[in-house]
Every structure is written in structure tokens, then in C-alpha cells.
Design an enzyme around this catalytic site. Structure first.
Site, PDB file in Angstrom:
ATOM      1  N   GLU A 279       1.994   6.524  11.493  1.00 53.26           N
ATOM      2  CA  GLU A 279       0.723   6.001  10.974  1.00 53.26           C
ATOM      3  C   GLU A 279       0.896   4.621  10.359  1.00 53.26           C
ATOM      4  OE1 GLU A 279      -1.292   8.789   8.333  1.00 53.26           O
ATOM      5  OE2 GLU A 279      -2.543   9.445   9.989  1.00 53.26           O
ATOM      6  N   HIS A 300      19.283  21.135  25.542  1.00 52.94           N
ATOM      7  CA  HIS A 300      19.143  21.843  26.825  1.00 52.94           C
ATOM      8  C   HIS A 300      17.806  21.547  27.481  1.00 52.94           C
ATOM      9  CE1 HIS A 300      22.805  24.111  25.929  1.00 52.94           C
ATOM     10  NE2 HIS A 300      22.391  23.968  24.681  1.00 52.94           N
ATOM     11  N   LYS A 414     -12.392   9.662  13.936  1.00 57.91           N
ATOM     12  CA  LYS A 414     -13.219  10.356  12.940  1.00 57.91           C
ATOM     13  C   LYS A 414     -14.684   9.934  13.082  1.00 57.91           C
ATOM     14  CE  LYS A 414      -9.879  11.162   9.209  1.00 57.91           C
ATOM     15  NZ  LYS A 414      -9.411  10.691   7.920  1.00 57.91           N
TER      16      LYS A 414
HETATM   17  O1  PA5 Z   1      -1.252   9.328   5.254  1.00 56.06           O
HETATM   18  C1  PA5 Z   1      -2.460   9.251   5.284  1.00 56.06           C
HETATM   19  O2  PA5 Z   1      -3.086   8.417   4.614  1.00 56.06           O
HETATM   20  C2  PA5 Z   1      -3.269  10.228   6.134  1.00 56.06           C
HETATM   21  O3  PA5 Z   1      -2.419  10.972   6.941  1.00 56.06           O
HETATM   22  C3  PA5 Z   1      -4.058  11.155   5.242  1.00 56.06           C
HETATM   23  O4  PA5 Z   1      -3.164  11.799   4.366  1.00 56.06           O
HETATM   24  C4  PA5 Z   1      -4.827  12.208   6.057  1.00 56.06           C
HETATM   25  O5  PA5 Z   1      -5.662  11.578   6.988  1.00 56.06           O
HETATM   26  C5  PA5 Z   1      -5.666  13.098   5.141  1.00 56.06           C
HETATM   27  O6  PA5 Z   1      -6.529  12.325   4.363  1.00 56.06           O
HETATM   28  P1  PA5 Z   1      -7.269  12.914   3.107  1.00 56.06           P
HETATM   29  O7  PA5 Z   1      -6.271  13.253   2.068  1.00 56.06           O
HETATM   30  O8  PA5 Z   1      -8.197  11.829   2.658  1.00 56.06           O
HETATM   31  O9  PA5 Z   1      -8.006  14.151   3.565  1.00 56.06           O
END
Ligand code: PA5
Length: 426
Positions: A279, A300, A414
Site C-alpha cells: 500500500e 515444492h 471504494k
Molecule cells: O493501512 C491503511 O491505511 C489501510 O490498510 C487501512 O488500515 C484500511 O483500509 C482500513 O481502514 P480503516 O481503519 O479506516 O477502516
């Protein structure tokens, strides 16, 4: 201690590319001063900001209470809102400690999984922790609704409320307001820390403490790593070199990095690392694709590709020096099965041999490999490793020239989902 070294099929140091990158990097790699734009996301750099002695004692006290009232603790969060805790809890699970079972019912939008979750809970007592930095995410939102209903069918209303903990960004959205209106116990999701960097804050610390892990040792490991960075010690130099090295390799066409483990209980740690780097770096049409390899099983299957396939994969072996449990191979009742050479050997030795052999075969076969050595698999070393990896990811993202803290690609899907479900974007 934690150490990172490069096992070297390509001589990177001293090459023109290396020199060029290093001089480019000097400009980009002075995070705090040179990237003021990220000041609202770098609260995690200072471990104590969200995990000083007082905060740790409060989390410990709440965790003790939960351990007494619950046989199951459900972490209702997704991505960075569960992955750090899960990584530590699973990594320490080889010690088989007593305490509530920790479950994660908000990972998939799946009715079958949710039914399985309740089947697993059975008649056992349950407390939940709803964790969301921005309570618009569908998974925690959906499952908090379902769980609220199910908890109030199971417990009188006062007790049902006492079994709900929320971890929102304070003052931001409905999760915090609900907490205040319903009297849920509330922990802060730090404003200046994003999900995937939040393991050393209440987001990660409460579930880890409920599971019975030692959060003081975890934070000590992270603080010692931080101190090393402040003094420009050996770990910080190794992290810098790792960040530079993976970027040089990326420019040479190695677009995939596999984090390699030889113990399955480290899979969640790999997933945490994968989410952190994926990310943070995968944006603007750039980024190394992070993946996990769990050996020896995957020797394997994918081992063939790594050894012999297209040269695009680099490996980062996470190696733990101290055995995580042990067993000795017996004489097999004297039957001639062809494995007499194993008699008297420990399973740890055999796994170690597999690690040494794989590292040698892959690196000599042309796969660029890093090794990250942890003296043992415990909270202290996890704290050090995870802090070092967050710094590595931060530095590597700066080298790559991307913002380590946003995730615009996640937002895109989203918005599509909101359009489908609500008939409009958010
Ligand atoms: O690392 C990040 O910022 C994302 O992976 C969020 O943790 C994830 O999208 C969940 O977001 P939220 O805590 O707002 O539900």
C-alpha cells in the site's frame, strides 16, 4: 538484535547505478526535515508518543479485564486495523500461551465466514474491539452492525455494551459518537498514524495484550530500534542499505520481492509486511510487488519458478536463530525407509538445513537475496523488526518518489462500491 544483510549475486556496490542512486537519495532521505508534507502521518516515528509507560499500563489493565471476562476476543477491523496485531499474536503462537482466542470476523464480506465465526465462538464469552481510523470502511461497518445485534441477543443490554470496545479517530466520525452515546470503552486511533503504521499504538497493542503477549517488551524492542536510528547505528545503516538495494534491483528489472519464512506461524507477519510495502509503494505506476513465500511447502511449487524462472524476483529471508520448539527424529522402529540419516537429528536442524540450502541455491542461481536475522521470535525482536521495516518502507518509498502514507488506489474501488450500494459516490 535484528540484522539485515545482502547476499550478493550482483555486485551492486560501487557500480555507477549505485553511486547515482546514493547521491539522488541524499536529497530525498532526510525524512523529517525534507518532507514536512508528511508531518501528519509520521506520529509512529516516535514510538513513545502513543505507547509511553502510562498508556501501556492502561492498555494492560483493560486487557486483564477482558481476559477475565472473555474466552474469545474479536478484532473487527481490516487492513492496517488488524494486521499488525495479528502478525504479533500469530508469530508468538508457537509458545502456546493461555488466554482468549483472538478472531478476526471482518476480513471478508462473507456470510459463510461469519457463520463459521459464531460456530467457532460457540458458547464461549465474547468481547469485540471495533477498530477503524475512518469509519466508512465497509467491513468493520457491516460486521459491527451484525455483531451488535448478535451480542444484544446473547447478553442483557448493559452487559452487551460492556463487551464492545471501539478504537476510532477521536472526534472524527460515527464510531466515536457511537462510543460516547452508548458508553463503549474507547481507545484512540492516533490522528497522525495511518493504519499500516499503527501497530505500536492502541490499534495493535490492545489485541496483542489481550492475547497475553508482553506489550512492554514489544515497545522496548521498537524503542531500541528507534534509538539506533537516532544515533545512526548499525540497524539504521542496514535498513538504509536494504532500502537502496531493493530500489537498485527494481531498476534492474526485479519488480517482485518475496518475504520468505520457514515457520507457518510467521505467515501473518509476512502479510503485515506485504500490506505495509504494497500500500505504501504501489502507486503512480511504480512499486515493487511484495509477496510471501512459505517454505518448505512452497519450495515444492513456486520454488521451481524462483530458482529457474524469469529473473524478476528478489527474496528477503526472515531467519530466526533460536529454535521455535523442537522435536527429535527417532529410529522409525528400525524399518528401512531410506531416512536413517535423519535419526537423532532435530526438526529444527532439518529446517535449518532447508533454509541454508535454499538461500545458497537461490542466491548462487542468480536470485538477489537479503537475510533479516532475528535472534529469537519474541515480542522484543518483533518490536525491533517491525519498527525497522516501517522505517525501511518509509525510506524506500521516498527513494521511489511516492507518498508512503496514502492509498489512492484503495479509494478508487471504494468509490465504485459506494456508487453501487448507495447510488452515489461519497
Ligand atoms: O493501512 C491503511 O491505511 C489501510 O490498510 C487501512 O488500515 C484500511 O483500509 C482500513 O481502514 P480503516 O481503519 O479506516 O477502516
Amino acid at each position: 538484535m535484528v540484522h539485515i544483510r545482502y547476499v550478493n549475486p550482483y555486485d551492486l556496490w560501487g557500480t555507477a547505478e549505485w553511486e547515482l542512486l546514493q547521491s539522488e537519495m541524499n536529497d530525498r532521505l532526510n525524512p523529517r526535515e525534507k518532507c514536512p508534507g508528511y508531518a501528519d502521518s509520521t506520529g509512529w516515528l516516535d514510538v513513545q508518543k502513543w505507547a509511553d509507560r502510562k498508556q501501556l499500563d492502561e492498555i494492560d489493565a483493560l486487557a486483564q479485564e477482558i481476559r477475565q471476562q472473555s474466552e474469545v476476543f474479536a478484532v473487527v477491523g481490516i487492513g492496517g486495523s488488524n494486521q499488525g496485531a495479528r502478525a504479533i499474536i500469530d508469530a508468538c503462537s508457537w509458545r502456546e500461551q493461555e488466554g482468549p482466542e483472538i478472531l478476526y470476523p471482518a476480513l471478508y464480506l462473507s456470510a459463510a465466514e461469519y457463520r463459521k465465526f459464531w460456530k467457532n465462538v460457540g458458547n464461549r464469552s465474547l468481547t469485540i474491539d471495533v477498530i477503524a481510523k475512518n469509519f466508512k470502511t465497509l467491513e468493520p461497518g457491516t460486521f459491527f452492525r451484525l455483531l451488535r445485534d448478535d451480542l444484544s441477543r446473547r447478553y442483557p443490554s448493559e452487559e452487551a455494551r460492556s463487551r464492545i470496545i471501539v478504537t476510532p479517530t477521536l472526534g472524527l466520525d460515527a464510531l466515536d459518537s457511537l462510543g460516547r452515546e452508548e458508553g463503549y470503552r474507547t481507545l484512540p486511533f492516533p490522528e497522525d498514524v495511518g493504519g499500516r503504521y499503527a501497530v505500536f499504538t492502541p490499534v495493535g497493542l490492545l489485541p496483542v495484550a489481550v492475547a497475553g503477549c508482553d506489550i512492554h517488551a514489544l515497545i522496548q524492542g521498537a524503542m531500541d530500534a528507534q534509538a539506533d536510528f537516532e544515533q545512526e547505528g548499525s540497524l539504521s545503516r542496514e535498513v538504509r542499505q536494504y532500502a537502496l538495494c531493493r530500489n537498485v534491483l527494481y531498476r534492474k528489472g526485479f519488480g517482485i520481492e518475496a518475504s520468505v519464512f520457514f515457520e507457518p506461524c510467521l505467515q501473518s507477519l509476512g502479510k503485515w509486511w506485504r500490506q505495509l510495502f504494497g500500500e505504501s509503494e504501489g502507486k503512480d505506476g511504480k512499486g515493487i510487488f511484495p509477496t510471501i513465500l512459505l517454505y518448505t511447502e512452497e519450495l515444492h511449487s513456486l520454488g521451481q519458478y524462483v530458482q529457474d524462472g524469469k529473473r524478476q524476483i528478489m527474496e528477503t529471508f526472515v531467519h530466526v536463530r533460536k529454535p521455535m520448539g523442537n522435536l527429535t527424529i527417532g529410529n522409525g522402529q528400525g524399518l528401512q525407509d531410506g531416512f536413517d540419516y535423519l535419526e537423532g537429528r532435530s526438526l529444527y536442524d532439518i529446517n535449518e538445513a532447508a533454509y541454508q540450502a535454499t538461500l545458497r541455491a537461490h542466491s548462487e542461481g542468480g536470485v538477489p537475496c537479503h537475510v533479516i536475522e532475528l535472534d529469537s521470535m519474541d515480542e522484543y525482536h518483533l518490536g525491533m523488526y517491525m519498527y525497522a521495516m516501517m522505517r525501511a518502507c518509509y525510506e524506500s518509498s521516498l527513494i521511489l518518489g511516492v507518498n508512503p502514507f496514502d492509498q489512492p488506489g484503495v479509494e478508487a474501488y471504494k468509490q465504485e462500491m459506494f456508487r453501487i450500494l448507495k447510488g452515489r459516490e461519497e
